[in-house]
Motif scaffolding. Structure first.
Motif, PDB file in Angstrom:
ATOM      1  N   LEU A 213     -15.230   1.313   3.421  1.00 58.87           N
ATOM      2  CA  LEU A 213     -14.845  -0.141   3.536  1.00 58.87           C
ATOM      3  C   LEU A 213     -13.355  -0.479   3.852  1.00 58.87           C
ATOM      4  N   GLN A 214     -12.634   0.567   4.598  1.00 60.71           N
ATOM      5  CA  GLN A 214     -11.202   0.435   4.813  1.00 60.71           C
ATOM      6  C   GLN A 214     -11.182  -0.913   5.590  1.00 60.71           C
ATOM      7  N   GLY A 215     -10.311  -1.981   5.270  1.00 61.52           N
ATOM      8  CA  GLY A 215     -10.105  -3.056   6.192  1.00 61.52           C
ATOM      9  C   GLY A 215     -11.054  -4.225   6.065  1.00 61.52           C
ATOM     10  N   TYR A 216     -11.842  -4.182   5.061  1.00 63.43           N
ATOM     11  CA  TYR A 216     -12.919  -5.087   4.837  1.00 63.43           C
ATOM     12  C   TYR A 216     -12.252  -6.036   4.062  1.00 63.43           C
ATOM     13  N   ILE A 217     -12.915  -7.278   4.225  1.00 62.57           N
ATOM     14  CA  ILE A 217     -12.590  -8.504   3.114  1.00 62.57           C
ATOM     15  C   ILE A 217     -13.868  -8.843   2.380  1.00 62.57           C
ATOM     16  N   VAL A 218     -13.605  -8.989   1.117  1.00 64.76           N
ATOM     17  CA  VAL A 218     -14.664  -9.318   0.226  1.00 64.76           C
ATOM     18  C   VAL A 218     -14.473 -10.909  -0.283  1.00 64.76           C
TER      19      VAL A 218
ATOM     20  N   ILE B 129     -22.306 -11.309  -2.203  1.00 65.45           N
ATOM     21  CA  ILE B 129     -21.153 -10.467  -1.790  1.00 65.45           C
ATOM     22  C   ILE B 129     -21.152 -10.227  -0.279  1.00 65.45           C
ATOM     23  N   GLU B 130     -20.041 -10.759   0.433  1.00 64.62           N
ATOM     24  CA  GLU B 130     -19.887 -10.840   1.886  1.00 64.62           C
ATOM     25  C   GLU B 130     -18.872  -9.583   2.206  1.00 64.62           C
ATOM     26  N   LEU B 131     -19.259  -8.976   2.801  1.00 65.00           N
ATOM     27  CA  LEU B 131     -18.223  -7.596   3.210  1.00 65.00           C
ATOM     28  C   LEU B 131     -17.892  -7.866   4.748  1.00 65.00           C
ATOM     29  N   LYS B 132     -16.772  -8.330   5.048  1.00 65.00           N
ATOM     30  CA  LYS B 132     -16.513  -8.887   6.347  1.00 65.00           C
ATOM     31  C   LYS B 132     -15.525  -8.054   7.094  1.00 65.00           C
ATOM     32  N   PRO B 133     -15.727  -7.531   8.248  1.00 64.51           N
ATOM     33  CA  PRO B 133     -14.854  -6.443   8.989  1.00 64.51           C
ATOM     34  C   PRO B 133     -13.479  -7.097   9.701  1.00 64.51           C
ATOM     35  N   PRO B 134     -12.792  -6.535   9.821  1.00 63.50           N
ATOM     36  CA  PRO B 134     -11.427  -7.173  10.436  1.00 63.50           C
ATOM     37  C   PRO B 134     -11.484  -7.598  12.036  1.00 63.50           C
ATOM     38  N   SER B 135     -12.686  -6.890  12.648  1.00 60.15           N
ATOM     39  CA  SER B 135     -12.919  -7.365  13.786  1.00 60.15           C
ATOM     40  C   SER B 135     -14.457  -7.729  14.019  1.00 60.15           C
ATOM     41  N   GLU B 136     -14.879  -8.680  14.962  1.00 55.44           N
ATOM     42  CA  GLU B 136     -16.202  -8.857  15.183  1.00 55.44           C
ATOM     43  C   GLU B 136     -17.096  -8.132  15.985  1.00 55.44           C
ATOM     44  N   GLU B 137     -16.370  -6.906  16.306  1.00 53.52           N
ATOM     45  CA  GLU B 137     -17.343  -5.777  16.860  1.00 53.52           C
ATOM     46  C   GLU B 137     -17.922  -4.984  15.853  1.00 53.52           C
ATOM     47  N   PHE B 138     -17.436  -5.025  14.657  1.00 50.56           N
ATOM     48  CA  PHE B 138     -17.983  -4.295  13.472  1.00 50.56           C
ATOM     49  C   PHE B 138     -18.916  -5.161  12.625  1.00 50.56           C
ATOM     50  N   LYS B 139     -19.717  -4.374  11.730  1.00 51.36           N
ATOM     51  CA  LYS B 139     -20.817  -5.028  11.357  1.00 51.36           C
ATOM     52  C   LYS B 139     -20.433  -5.529   9.905  1.00 51.36           C
ATOM     53  N   THR B 140     -21.002  -7.047   9.599  1.00 51.77           N
ATOM     54  CA  THR B 140     -20.660  -7.570   8.400  1.00 51.77           C
ATOM     55  C   THR B 140     -21.995  -7.164   7.336  1.00 51.77           C
ATOM     56  N   PHE B 141     -21.810  -6.888   6.229  1.00 52.06           N
ATOM     57  CA  PHE B 141     -22.722  -6.428   5.146  1.00 52.06           C
ATOM     58  C   PHE B 141     -22.895  -7.516   4.189  1.00 52.06           C
ATOM     59  N   TYR B 142     -23.964  -7.747   3.528  1.00 52.58           N
ATOM     60  CA  TYR B 142     -24.243  -8.677   2.297  1.00 52.58           C
ATOM     61  C   TYR B 142     -24.899  -7.949   1.324  1.00 52.58           C
ATOM     62  N   LEU B 143     -24.380  -8.049   0.317  1.00 54.76           N
ATOM     63  CA  LEU B 143     -24.847  -7.453  -1.194  1.00 54.76           C
ATOM     64  C   LEU B 143     -25.162  -8.409  -2.257  1.00 54.76           C
ATOM     65  N   CYS B 144     -25.810  -8.047  -3.197  1.00 57.15           N
ATOM     66  CA  CYS B 144     -26.103  -9.113  -4.139  1.00 57.15           C
ATOM     67  C   CYS B 144     -26.583  -8.021  -5.272  1.00 57.15           C
ATOM     68  N   ALA B 145     -25.825  -8.434  -6.532  1.00 60.46           N
ATOM     69  CA  ALA B 145     -26.202  -7.873  -7.934  1.00 60.46           C
ATOM     70  C   ALA B 145     -27.398  -8.491  -8.648  1.00 60.46           C
ATOM     71  N   GLU B 146     -27.504  -8.236  -9.818  1.00 62.01           N
ATOM     72  CA  GLU B 146     -28.470  -8.591 -10.458  1.00 62.01           C
ATOM     73  C   GLU B 146     -28.341 -10.292 -10.990  1.00 62.01           C
ATOM     74  N   ASN B 147     -27.166 -10.460 -10.962  1.00 61.17           N
ATOM     75  CA  ASN B 147     -26.635 -12.045 -11.613  1.00 61.17           C
ATOM     76  C   ASN B 147     -25.402 -12.262 -10.982  1.00 61.17           C
ATOM     77  N   VAL B 148     -24.761 -13.482 -11.521  1.00 61.84           N
ATOM     78  CA  VAL B 148     -23.541 -13.879 -10.909  1.00 61.84           C
ATOM     79  C   VAL B 148     -22.372 -13.180 -11.449  1.00 61.84           C
ATOM     80  N   ASN B 149     -22.453 -12.881 -12.786  1.00 61.77           N
ATOM     81  CA  ASN B 149     -21.498 -12.199 -13.469  1.00 61.77           C
ATOM     82  C   ASN B 149     -21.446 -10.886 -12.782  1.00 61.77           C
ATOM     83  N   GLU B 150     -22.434 -10.150 -12.703  1.00 63.83           N
ATOM     84  CA  GLU B 150     -22.503  -8.662 -12.034  1.00 63.83           C
ATOM     85  C   GLU B 150     -21.569  -8.851 -10.651  1.00 63.83           C
ATOM     86  N   ASN B 151     -22.170 -10.011  -9.957  1.00 66.02           N
ATOM     87  CA  ASN B 151     -21.575 -10.064  -8.487  1.00 66.02           C
ATOM     88  C   ASN B 151     -19.942 -10.101  -8.606  1.00 66.02           C
TER      89      ASN B 151
END
Length: 455
Positions: free
Chosen positions: A382-387, A399-421
């Motif tokens: 996750l080095q350099g990623y913006i959460v 939860i969006e994990l966005k890289p510092p450059s468009e050439e890399f992948k963006t990841f989306y995660l989701c926990a069980e509820n809003v508080n867990e997120n």
């Protein structure tokens, strides 16, 4: 597709380790050293060696522009079981841990003693000519650090890395020696400078792997169409050359072809009577690729980048070794995790959410099938990623994990509820903040008087 690519990645033949004893700090350090030795020994015996993807794609399986390569996706960017590491390898990162106070120096450059895993190796550098015959810079005392390695120098060729710690010079221990004495010891020695250097997760920045992008004209040898076609080429950090029909296709479409450059022959070609032409003959298969650049400078840029991919220095960053070791442990055996629990990861190709049991530790998110699974399926560096927290489709909190450059992948995660997120978002931000870009870490440390020597 995180899940499918994890399943494709071959298993490394690593040994399973038992949980570390908590009886004392010394026992833990000794046990860690034994584990690292077991890992190195098993790695030497591995049929995959330094790269587990060498046999995934060969020239024999892809022999024309019309052929379509497999979607390398996650694991083509690295060689570590299902880990997405491309952003980590695209820049130099150093680890500062929890030492984020502006009043303190980054731990990656500090001199405070602490239990760490040191990896030692011997570097032999042949003396060249000029004022700086070896081609590197050392700074500080106790420890003495390598802070610069000249491009195309004898030091770079020998594998010396920025962040290496000098342990011995020409057979003499320099760990407790003043900076000036160590420099004189090196200068007065033989023409072959022999050094034992060490590296650890905190002081050893990774060196970015070669990368290059741009349009080139590729000679087509199809039986139907012959001539030169303009294509968008991308030399990845793992030494594989991808090309696409257009620049906009990168990251959206599969490459038209993927070629491994390690061991290939490259060089300028004059046989076609066309300027700025160079060729590449991969080690596998019997094809010859001809490329044409727009200028001599552009041709040299590609040849230099390709040469680094042809002759790579096979040496893992210490953090890669640490994460590979952790993947052999059950989830709850990873010491002092920053966050753990169930997360769902979006498979964007199928628009479905895949559940994983996740462990967050020092900027690495490990994915397990269940709480009782061993080993880990893979994970993310996750080095350099913006959460951040975003809305996505029917889900109001993702939860969006966005890289510092468009050439890399963006990841989306989701926990069980809003508080867990929110709990995960807080932990992810703190974990990513433990890593600094190398240039920032060095700049932060330059406020005190420096001892330095160009060698």
């Amino acid at each position: 597709d995180l899940k499918s690519e994890m399943n494709k990645t071959r298993k490394l033949p690593l040994k399973k380790d038992t949980r570390a004893s908590d009886s004392s700090q010394e026992d833990a350090i000794d046990q860690w050293a034994r584990r690292r030795k077991q890992f190195r020994d098993s790695k030497k015996c591995s049929s995959t060696g330094g790269s587990s993807i060498n046999s995934t794609i060969t020239e024999g399986s892809i022999n024309s522009e019309d052929a379509r390569s497999v979607d390398l996706g996650l694991y083509s960017e690295n060689e570590d079981r299902g880990f997405y590491t491309e952003n980590f390898h695209s820049a130099s990162w150093v680890f500062r841990g929890d030492d984020v106070s502006p009043d303190n120096s980054p731990r990656c450059l500090s001199k405070r003693p602490r239990p760490v895993a040191i990896r030692e190796r011997t570097v032999k550098i042949a003396k060249g000519t000029g004022n700086y015959p070896w081609g590197f810079r050392i700074q500080f005392s106790k420890p003495i650090l390598v802070t610069e390695v000249d491009t195309n120098s004898a030091a770079e060729e020998a594998g010396l890395q920025v962040g290496d710690i000098l342990i011995a010079v020409n057979g003499t221990d320099v760990t407790s020696m003043p900076h000036s004495e160590a420099a004189n010891l090196a200068r007065k020695g033989p023409d072959i400078l022999t050094m034992i250097v060490g590296s650890d997760i905190s002081r050893y920045p990774n060196t970015p792997k070669p990368t290059c992008r741009g349009y080139l004209h590729k000679r087509t040898q199809s039986a139907i169409l012959k001539g030169w076609r303009k294509r968008w080429f991308v030399l990845k950090h793992n030494g594989y050359l991808h090309y696409y029909k257009h620049k906009k296709d990168e990251g959206k479409c599969r490459p038209l072809e993927v070629t491994k450059l390690e061991g290939a022959e490259i060089g300028v070609d004059t046989s076609l009577g066309k300027p700025f032409v160079f060729k590449c003959i991969p080690q596998a298969g019997n094809r010859i690729f001809y490329f044409c650049a727009t200028s001599n400078q552009e041709m040299k840029r590609w040849l230099e980048a390709m040469d680094k991919a042809v002759h790579p220095i096979h040496q893992n960053h210490v953090w890669v070794d640490v994460t590979l070791h952790n993947t052999t442990l059950p989830p709850l055996a990873i010491k002092n995790p920053e966050c753990l629990g169930l997360l769902h990861q979006l498979d964007r190709s199928k628009d479905v959410w895949i559940q994983h049991y996740c462990i967050l530790k020092d900027g690495c998110l490990y994915f397990y099938a269940t709480l009782r699974s061993t080993p880990a399926q893979g994970g993310l560096y996750l080095q350099g990623y913006i959460v951040s927290e975003q809305s996505l489709g029917s889900k109001r909190s993702v939860i969006e994990l966005k890289p510092p450059s468009e050439e890399f992948k963006t990841f989306y995660l989701c926990a069980e509820n809003v508080n867990e997120n929110k709990r995960w978002i807080t932990a992810l931000k703190a974990s990513i903040n433990k890593w600094l870009p190398l240039h920032q870490a060095i700049q932060d440390f330059m406020n005190r008087p420096l001892e330095e020597t160009r060698m």
